[in-house]
Scaffold this motif. Sequence first.
Motif, PDB file in Angstrom:
ATOM      1  N   VAL A  14      40.808  25.918  39.783  1.00 35.38           N
ATOM      2  CA  VAL A  14      42.048  25.792  39.024  1.00 35.38           C
ATOM      3  C   VAL A  14      42.053  26.888  37.956  1.00 35.38           C
ATOM      4  CG1 VAL A  14      43.462  24.291  37.572  1.00 35.38           C
ATOM      5  CG2 VAL A  14      42.072  23.297  39.398  1.00 35.38           C
ATOM      6  N   THR A  15      43.146  27.654  37.920  1.00 40.48           N
ATOM      7  CA  THR A  15      43.313  28.714  36.922  1.00 40.48           C
ATOM      8  C   THR A  15      44.758  28.704  36.448  1.00 40.48           C
ATOM      9  OG1 THR A  15      43.861  30.349  38.620  1.00 40.48           O
ATOM     10  CG2 THR A  15      41.553  30.205  37.971  1.00 40.48           C
ATOM     11  N   GLY A  16      45.048  29.535  35.458  1.00 43.69           N
ATOM     12  CA  GLY A  16      46.435  29.716  35.065  1.00 43.69           C
ATOM     13  C   GLY A  16      46.683  29.587  33.588  1.00 43.69           C
ATOM     14  N   SER A  17      47.922  29.911  33.246  1.00 42.45           N
ATOM     15  CA  SER A  17      48.391  29.741  31.874  1.00 42.45           C
ATOM     16  C   SER A  17      49.774  29.104  31.945  1.00 42.45           C
ATOM     17  CB  SER A  17      48.401  31.073  31.124  1.00 42.45           C
ATOM     18  OG  SER A  17      49.159  32.031  31.834  1.00 42.45           O
ATOM     19  N   GLU A  18      50.845  29.906  32.115  1.00 43.61           N
ATOM     20  CA  GLU A  18      52.189  29.318  32.250  1.00 43.61           C
ATOM     21  C   GLU A  18      52.352  28.598  33.582  1.00 43.61           C
ATOM     22  OE1 GLU A  18      55.370  31.989  31.385  1.00 43.61           O
ATOM     23  OE2 GLU A  18      54.358  32.771  29.613  1.00 43.61           O
ATOM     24  N   MET A  19      51.717  29.129  34.616  1.00 47.81           N
ATOM     25  CA  MET A  19      51.701  28.479  35.922  1.00 47.81           C
ATOM     26  C   MET A  19      50.261  28.093  36.227  1.00 47.81           C
ATOM     27  SD  MET A  19      54.770  28.290  37.261  1.00 47.81           S
ATOM     28  CE  MET A  19      54.671  28.139  39.030  1.00 47.81           C
TER      29      MET A  19
END
Length: 96
Positions: A14-19
């Motif tokens: 799992v990665t991300g910022s806005e998405m």
Amino acid sequence: MNAATHGERGIVSVTGSEMARITISDQGPGISPDVLDQVFEPFFRADRARGQKIPGAGLGLTISREIVRRDGGDIRIANRPGGGLIQIVELPAVLP
């Protein structure tokens, strides 16, 4: 579930910022490129011969994609170089 059932071993990240991006990769046989675009169609089973051994109606990816898209995201599936599949689920990190 598909990675565990059909892919021998699934790895989730799992990665991300806005998405938020959830990546599920497996080391299974993959899916024939000529039917890969059909995996989200209702009742589709990539390997009809497995239908006798592994229960299911072929609705899991159809339903999953509908739920994810309703929340502003998407799901993509591709064959991995060297074998297996990669499934990418992207969702807004914060729902409106």
